[in-house]
Scaffold this motif. Structure first.
Motif, PDB file in Angstrom:
ATOM      1  N   TYR A  37      -5.638  11.319  -1.423  1.00 45.21           N
ATOM      2  CA  TYR A  37      -6.781  11.672  -2.157  1.00 45.21           C
ATOM      3  C   TYR A  37      -6.479  12.046  -3.447  1.00 45.21           C
ATOM      4  O   TYR A  37      -7.209  11.901  -4.625  1.00 45.21           O
ATOM      5  CB  TYR A  37      -7.283  13.225  -1.343  1.00 45.21           C
ATOM      6  CG  TYR A  37      -8.305  13.823  -2.262  1.00 45.21           C
ATOM      7  CD1 TYR A  37      -9.610  13.397  -2.100  1.00 45.21           C
ATOM      8  CD2 TYR A  37      -8.060  14.810  -2.969  1.00 45.21           C
ATOM      9  CE1 TYR A  37     -10.740  14.023  -2.588  1.00 45.21           C
ATOM     10  CE2 TYR A  37      -9.123  15.557  -3.798  1.00 45.21           C
ATOM     11  CZ  TYR A  37     -10.164  15.169  -3.513  1.00 45.21           C
ATOM     12  OH  TYR A  37     -11.504  15.669  -4.259  1.00 45.21           O
ATOM     13  N   SER A  59      -5.829  -1.236   1.947  1.00 46.46           N
ATOM     14  CA  SER A  59      -6.078  -0.789   3.638  1.00 46.46           C
ATOM     15  C   SER A  59      -7.109  -1.775   4.444  1.00 46.46           C
ATOM     16  O   SER A  59      -6.881  -2.238   5.311  1.00 46.46           O
ATOM     17  CB  SER A  59      -6.706   0.568   3.697  1.00 46.46           C
ATOM     18  OG  SER A  59      -5.772   1.581   3.136  1.00 46.46           O
ATOM     19  N   ARG A  86       0.768  -1.111   0.231  1.00 45.53           N
ATOM     20  CA  ARG A  86      -0.028  -0.151   0.118  1.00 45.53           C
ATOM     21  C   ARG A  86       0.685   1.210  -0.143  1.00 45.53           C
ATOM     22  O   ARG A  86       0.596   2.264  -0.475  1.00 45.53           O
ATOM     23  CB  ARG A  86      -0.864   0.057   1.055  1.00 45.53           C
ATOM     24  CG  ARG A  86      -1.915   1.296   1.400  1.00 45.53           C
ATOM     25  CD  ARG A  86      -2.734   1.341   2.610  1.00 45.53           C
ATOM     26  NE  ARG A  86      -1.988   1.358   3.772  1.00 45.53           N
ATOM     27  CZ  ARG A  86      -2.425   1.637   4.962  1.00 45.53           C
ATOM     28  NH1 ARG A  86      -3.760   1.499   4.968  1.00 45.53           N
ATOM     29  NH2 ARG A  86      -1.621   1.845   6.000  1.00 45.53           N
ATOM     30  N   GLU A 106      -3.809   8.494  -8.315  1.00 44.93           N
ATOM     31  CA  GLU A 106      -4.274   7.856  -9.463  1.00 44.93           C
ATOM     32  C   GLU A 106      -5.055   6.334  -8.893  1.00 44.93           C
ATOM     33  O   GLU A 106      -6.120   6.204  -9.433  1.00 44.93           O
ATOM     34  CB  GLU A 106      -3.432   7.592 -10.905  1.00 44.93           C
ATOM     35  CG  GLU A 106      -3.158   8.770 -11.455  1.00 44.93           C
ATOM     36  CD  GLU A 106      -2.202   8.652 -12.577  1.00 44.93           C
ATOM     37  OE1 GLU A 106      -1.802   7.306 -12.775  1.00 44.93           O
ATOM     38  OE2 GLU A 106      -1.712   9.593 -13.135  1.00 44.93           O
ATOM     39  N   LYS A 107      -4.033   5.730  -8.198  1.00 40.82           N
ATOM     40  CA  LYS A 107      -4.598   4.457  -7.961  1.00 40.82           C
ATOM     41  C   LYS A 107      -4.889   4.488  -6.524  1.00 40.82           C
ATOM     42  O   LYS A 107      -5.007   3.610  -5.535  1.00 40.82           O
ATOM     43  CB  LYS A 107      -3.486   3.267  -8.045  1.00 40.82           C
ATOM     44  CG  LYS A 107      -3.096   3.107  -9.406  1.00 40.82           C
ATOM     45  CD  LYS A 107      -1.988   2.287  -9.555  1.00 40.82           C
ATOM     46  CE  LYS A 107      -1.604   1.827 -10.856  1.00 40.82           C
ATOM     47  NZ  LYS A 107      -0.303   0.815 -10.961  1.00 40.82           N
ATOM     48  N   LYS A 108      -5.817   5.587  -6.209  1.00 43.88           N
ATOM     49  CA  LYS A 108      -6.297   5.389  -4.806  1.00 43.88           C
ATOM     50  C   LYS A 108      -7.408   4.596  -4.392  1.00 43.88           C
ATOM     51  O   LYS A 108      -7.398   4.092  -3.046  1.00 43.88           O
ATOM     52  CB  LYS A 108      -7.084   6.980  -4.459  1.00 43.88           C
ATOM     53  CG  LYS A 108      -8.248   7.389  -5.386  1.00 43.88           C
ATOM     54  CD  LYS A 108      -8.581   8.562  -5.224  1.00 43.88           C
ATOM     55  CE  LYS A 108      -9.688   9.002  -5.984  1.00 43.88           C
ATOM     56  NZ  LYS A 108      -9.955  10.619  -5.711  1.00 43.88           N
ATOM     57  N   TRP A 109      -7.973   3.748  -5.077  1.00 43.63           N
ATOM     58  CA  TRP A 109      -9.005   2.626  -4.488  1.00 43.63           C
ATOM     59  C   TRP A 109      -8.181   1.490  -4.504  1.00 43.63           C
ATOM     60  O   TRP A 109      -8.587   0.721  -3.602  1.00 43.63           O
ATOM     61  CB  TRP A 109     -10.033   2.696  -5.867  1.00 43.63           C
ATOM     62  CG  TRP A 109     -10.876   3.929  -5.960  1.00 43.63           C
ATOM     63  CD1 TRP A 109     -11.016   4.666  -7.037  1.00 43.63           C
ATOM     64  CD2 TRP A 109     -11.831   4.241  -4.882  1.00 43.63           C
ATOM     65  NE1 TRP A 109     -11.878   5.749  -6.762  1.00 43.63           N
ATOM     66  CE2 TRP A 109     -12.190   5.582  -5.290  1.00 43.63           C
ATOM     67  CE3 TRP A 109     -12.199   3.827  -3.367  1.00 43.63           C
ATOM     68  CZ2 TRP A 109     -13.383   6.302  -4.738  1.00 43.63           C
ATOM     69  CZ3 TRP A 109     -12.965   4.777  -2.942  1.00 43.63           C
ATOM     70  CH2 TRP A 109     -13.601   5.816  -3.385  1.00 43.63           C
ATOM     71  N   TRP A 110      -6.957   1.278  -5.148  1.00 41.78           N
ATOM     72  CA  TRP A 110      -6.018   0.117  -4.698  1.00 41.78           C
ATOM     73  C   TRP A 110      -5.659   0.364  -3.601  1.00 41.78           C
ATOM     74  O   TRP A 110      -5.481  -0.437  -2.633  1.00 41.78           O
ATOM     75  CB  TRP A 110      -5.048   0.196  -6.009  1.00 41.78           C
ATOM     76  CG  TRP A 110      -5.549  -0.429  -6.969  1.00 41.78           C
ATOM     77  CD1 TRP A 110      -5.845   0.029  -8.214  1.00 41.78           C
ATOM     78  CD2 TRP A 110      -5.834  -2.252  -7.307  1.00 41.78           C
ATOM     79  NE1 TRP A 110      -6.196  -0.802  -9.270  1.00 41.78           N
ATOM     80  CE2 TRP A 110      -6.455  -2.258  -8.427  1.00 41.78           C
ATOM     81  CE3 TRP A 110      -5.682  -2.999  -6.557  1.00 41.78           C
ATOM     82  CZ2 TRP A 110      -6.457  -3.418  -9.158  1.00 41.78           C
ATOM     83  CZ3 TRP A 110      -6.126  -4.302  -7.085  1.00 41.78           C
ATOM     84  CH2 TRP A 110      -6.471  -4.542  -8.499  1.00 41.78           C
ATOM     85  N   TYR A 111      -5.086   1.632  -3.300  1.00 44.74           N
ATOM     86  CA  TYR A 111      -4.695   2.302  -1.624  1.00 44.74           C
ATOM     87  C   TYR A 111      -5.897   1.760  -0.638  1.00 44.74           C
ATOM     88  O   TYR A 111      -5.559   1.284   0.272  1.00 44.74           O
ATOM     89  CB  TYR A 111      -4.450   3.311  -1.686  1.00 44.74           C
ATOM     90  CG  TYR A 111      -3.915   3.973  -0.431  1.00 44.74           C
ATOM     91  CD1 TYR A 111      -2.237   4.083  -0.547  1.00 44.74           C
ATOM     92  CD2 TYR A 111      -4.696   4.513   0.652  1.00 44.74           C
ATOM     93  CE1 TYR A 111      -1.996   4.610   0.801  1.00 44.74           C
ATOM     94  CE2 TYR A 111      -3.904   4.963   1.721  1.00 44.74           C
ATOM     95  CZ  TYR A 111      -2.695   4.881   1.775  1.00 44.74           C
ATOM     96  OH  TYR A 111      -2.065   5.483   3.152  1.00 44.74           O
ATOM     97  N   VAL A 112      -6.999   2.186  -1.259  1.00 46.65           N
ATOM     98  CA  VAL A 112      -8.180   1.843   0.012  1.00 46.65           C
ATOM     99  C   VAL A 112      -8.426   0.392   0.086  1.00 46.65           C
ATOM    100  O   VAL A 112      -8.401  -0.222   1.201  1.00 46.65           O
ATOM    101  CB  VAL A 112      -9.249   2.579  -0.476  1.00 46.65           C
ATOM    102  CG1 VAL A 112     -10.718   2.187   0.237  1.00 46.65           C
ATOM    103  CG2 VAL A 112      -9.215   4.050  -0.669  1.00 46.65           C
ATOM    104  N   LEU A 113      -8.477  -0.478  -1.265  1.00 48.05           N
ATOM    105  CA  LEU A 113      -8.550  -1.915  -1.140  1.00 48.05           C
ATOM    106  C   LEU A 113      -7.244  -2.419  -0.152  1.00 48.05           C
ATOM    107  O   LEU A 113      -7.641  -3.309   0.596  1.00 48.05           O
ATOM    108  CB  LEU A 113      -8.188  -2.569  -2.458  1.00 48.05           C
ATOM    109  CG  LEU A 113      -8.278  -3.847  -2.744  1.00 48.05           C
ATOM    110  CD1 LEU A 113      -9.492  -4.511  -2.191  1.00 48.05           C
ATOM    111  CD2 LEU A 113      -8.225  -4.341  -3.851  1.00 48.05           C
TER     112      LEU A 113
END
Length: 320
Positions: free
Chosen positions: A208, A220, A66, A211-218
């Motif tokens: 925030y 997490s 992450r 570009e890959k913030k949703w991968w970051y959230v995933l």
């Protein structure tokens, strides 16, 4: 001189609190209960403990991966081996002075990957903010599932729901006020702080903007799923805890996690918190204490061994 005293107090106070809790538990348990705890350790199925440790390492892997998303967004292409090794070392350092591991992680990345300290530290602070949000999600889920039991317990301690909501409201108002002051205030002291923390702010905002913030959230979510799963798997190590309902496990996990922040690595506080929560659901104190120490000891040993191995490997794998 003052800084030296402050550092020693930061190290010793949480440690003394932890030792004090262990002493308190030892003196309040009967000899029969202590014998039962010893028997629980002897009869435990350590295959589940080993599985729990594997899941913990997987959580470290997700945390390191992450981190790459935030660092890449800032323009730094770090080697994953260094990300993972520094993450493991940071857990080891946290056993000394609480939260000092974050500083060591940023410092090591600067040394081996030439990432500016303030920016690396900013991404780590961003991680903590995201982790805190996810932890509160677990807290909300746990409290919703166990509202009746916890409410009865609070009433027995003369703590009303009205008083809890009152203090929560005050906390929310103060937090919102701080955010507005930080964003809109033109005070000189705020401007100076913003200037000094510019690299830190960039790291925090990278989540925030990346570009890959949703991968970051995933990732997490995967980290916290690993944390919860490694706790849940451990209940199968003892015959007395096999049938604990999953919603009770969540409550034990929540309060065990909170206890880690009170002492160095949760020494004393972690087993006590788990045993107290389990006791609310009719689980004997000796069983809850044995389970708490079984999880805490195994995870602490993993942190020490893995951290030392990574500390030795880091300079070796980065020889030029």
């Amino acid at each position: 001189m003052k800084n030296s005293v402050s550092k020693w107090l930061t190290l010793l106070i949480p440690l003394l609190i932890g030792v004090g809790i262990i002493y308190y538990q030892y003196t309040t348990l009967t000899s029969d209960q202590i014998d039962k705890i010893k028997i629980s350790f002897q009869k435990a199925n350590y295959n589940y403990i080993y599985l729990s440790l594997v899941i913990a390492v997987l959580g470290h892997w997700f945390r390191a991966y992450r981190w790459k998303f935030a660092l890449n967004h800032l323009g730094y292409q770090t080697q994953f081996k260094n990300d993972f090794l520094t993450v493991c070392i940071s857990y080891l350092v946290n056993l000394t002075i609480p939260r000092s591991g974050e500083i060591s992680r940023a410092a090591l990345l600067k040394k081996y990957e030439n990432v500016p300290f303030d920016k690396a530290f900013g991404t780590i602070v961003a991680e903590r903010i995201v982790d805190l949000i996810l932890f509160f999600i677990f807290v909300i889920i746990g409290f919703i599932l166990q509202f009746d039991t916890l409410y009865k317990f609070l009433l027995s301690k003369d703590i009303t729901l009205h008083s809890i909501l009152y203090f929560a409201l005050i906390g929310i108002v103060l937090f919102v006020a701080f955010i507005f002051i930080w964003i809109y205030a033109e005070w000189s002291i705020i401007k100076k702080l913003k200037k000094k923390l510019s690299g830190l702010t960039e790291g925090i905002m990278s989540v925030y903007r990346m570009e890959k913030k949703w991968w970051y959230v995933l990732h997490s979510f995967l980290i916290w799923i690993c944390y919860l799963t490694m706790f849940y798997v451990a209940i199968f190590a003892l015959e007395e805890t096999v049938n604990i309902p999953f919603d009770v496990v969540i409550m034990g996990f929540i309060f065990g996690s909170l206890a880690v922040g009170f002492t160095n690595g949760g020494i004393g506080a972690y087993p006590l918190a788990v045993s107290l929560i389990f006791a609310l659901y009719g689980i004997p104190e000796d069983v809850g204490t044995a389970f708490g120490y079984l999880v805490w000891v195994s995870q602490t040993l993993l942190t020490i061994v893995l951290g030392l191995i990574c500390y030795l490997l880091l300079p070796i794998l980065n020889k030029k």
